[in-house]
Design an enzyme around this catalytic site. Structure first.
Site, short mmCIF file in Angstrom:
data_model
loop_
_atom_site.label_atom_id
_atom_site.label_comp_id
_atom_site.label_asym_id
_atom_site.label_seq_id
_atom_site.Cartn_x
_atom_site.Cartn_y
_atom_site.Cartn_z
N GLN A 143 -5.49 -13.26 2.17
CA GLN A 143 -6.30 -13.68 3.16
C GLN A 143 -7.37 -14.24 3.12
O GLN A 143 -7.88 -13.98 4.41
CB GLN A 143 -6.28 -11.69 4.23
N CYS A 149 -5.82 -7.48 6.77
CA CYS A 149 -5.06 -6.95 6.07
C CYS A 149 -3.75 -5.99 6.74
O CYS A 149 -2.77 -6.33 6.17
CB CYS A 149 -5.79 -5.96 4.76
N HIS A 286 -7.72 -0.36 4.29
CA HIS A 286 -7.01 -1.51 3.93
C HIS A 286 -5.69 -1.11 4.00
O HIS A 286 -4.31 -0.39 3.57
CB HIS A 286 -7.41 -1.90 2.27
N ASN A 307 -0.25 -6.44 -2.25
CA ASN A 307 -1.90 -6.61 -2.13
C ASN A 307 -1.70 -8.56 -1.26
O ASN A 307 -0.97 -8.72 -1.24
CB ASN A 307 -2.94 -6.92 -3.16
#
Ligand SMILES: *[C@@H]1O[C@H](CO)[C@@H](O)[C@H](O)[C@H]1NC(C)=O
Ligand SMILES: *[C@@H]1O[C@H](CO)[C@@H](O)[C@H](O)[C@H]1NC(C)=O
Length: 343
Positions: A143, A149, A286, A307
């Site tokens: 990102q 996110c 997040h 992630n």
């Protein structure tokens, strides 16, 4: 689905990691010279260039503190996870968190929850799940310094259900969400919510591909031509019952799931390998995706989490987070606001 125009949102006051300074004293006797060397080597490794000597000295000071913190953490307490001097080693935890972690948690989520949970009656779940092995997970994305996110999390679970319902794994567009999903509370790089992203995808009748609407890492104007190209569709979304890791397990056994976590700590910033057991709180900041679960060689139960910080972070972009903790919220609040699209 429940909507509520009076939903209130708030931005987080980020938790600063006090440990960073606590350990500083133990390392005063380290030679600055060798640390300068390590900083230089690290700069080369990650292609870091600073604009002037003053900035370089400032970044060196932060790098030194972080290296000391990482080395102390790895040498004490026999933890099940290791930290590493990764590409974020010249950022304070505050700087790091401020630019990336922009999941906008609800002040009061109860009024906005969906009430159906299609996996409620699932009675048997496998002991191990890894959706990567079923070809339902795209490569780890990055990102950058944009707090979207939430878009990466929503896209990961949408890619998963698209593969499971059509047989095709297609990398989908986060940038479309950043640019075009602006009528609700989602605010591109300034933050958003996975459930609002699902609402957008439903209302827009689908989402375009990464290839056709590629990621830019900054807020942009909606490309309405590309927005009109509906490659992956979803019919709805559901929230996993909150604070129930068993419910989350039932859901993950059936498809990749979007979750919100508290990723604000230094240990999360520098996580390198192993099963992460904290420290972290439950101030969700997040968005990530749970793409499996299992039990480690040390017999620690974990969630397999994708992630969006590139493949150099963690275990090639993934983190294994402890599962089945005493707290109902799960480690770092992972069981608090999980949700998934339906097709
Ligand atoms: C360290 O942790 C491992 C795995 O969690 C465990 O098997 C081992 O006994 C521990 N060692 C010590 C000295 O506590
Ligand atoms: C679960 O089973 C009960 C009893 O058979 C049924 O009434 C209910 O609709 C089921 N729930 C779901 C989500 O399938």
């Amino acid at each position: 689905m429940v909507t509520n125009n009076q939903m209130h949102y708030f931005s987080f006051t980020f938790v600063l990691c006090l440990g960073l300074w606590a350990f500083q004293a133990t390392s005063r006797n380290l030679q600055d010279d060798s640390m300068h060397e390590r900083h230089e080597q690290w700069m080369g490794q990650y292609g870091k260039v600073y604009k002037n000597a003053k900035e370089r000295e400032k970044r060196f000071g932060i790098f030194k503190e972080n290296v000391n913190y990482i080395e102390v953490s790895n040498s004490v307490g026999n933890k099940s996870y290791k930290l590493g001097i990764n590409e974020f080693a010249d950022l304070t935890n505050h700087e790091f968190v401020a630019s990336r972690n922009k999941f906008n948690a609800y002040l009061d989520g109860s009024s906005t929850k969906t009430t159906t949970f299609k996996y409620h009656n699932v009675s048997a779940v496998p002991s191990t799940v890894d959706w990567r092995l079923e070809g339902a997970v795209t490569p780890v994305k990055d990102q950058g310094q944009c707090g979207c996110c939430w878009a990466f999390s929503a896209v990961a679970s949408t890619e998963g259900i698209h593969k499971l319902s059509t047989g095709n794994l297609v990398s989908l567009s986060e940038q479309e969400l950043v640019d075009c999903d602006t009528s609700g509370e989602d605010q591109g790089c300034e933050g958003g919510l996975m459930d609002d992203a699902f609402k957008f995808i439903i209302q827009n009748n689908g989402l375009n591909t990464e290839a056709e609407y590629p990621y830019q890492g900054v807020d942009g104007t909606c490309n309405t031509n590309e927005e009109g190209n509906h490659v992956a569709t979803i019919s709805g979304y559901e929230d996993v019952p909150a604070n129930d890791e068993l419910a989350l397990q039932k859901a993950v056994a059936n498809q990749p799931i979007s979750v919100a976590i508290d990723a604000s700590g230094s240990d999360f910033q520098f996580y390198s390998s192993g099963v992460f057991t904290g420290s972290c709180g439950t101030e969700l900041d997040h968005g990530v995706a749970v793409v499996g679960y299992g039990v480690s060689e040390d017999e620690i139960e974990y969630w397999l989490v994708k992630n969006s910080w590139g493949i150099k972070w963690g275990e090639e972009g993934y983190i294994r987070m402890q599962r089945g903790v005493d707290a109902l919220e799960g480690l770092c609040g992972i069981a608090m606001q999980a949700s998934y699209p339906t097709a």
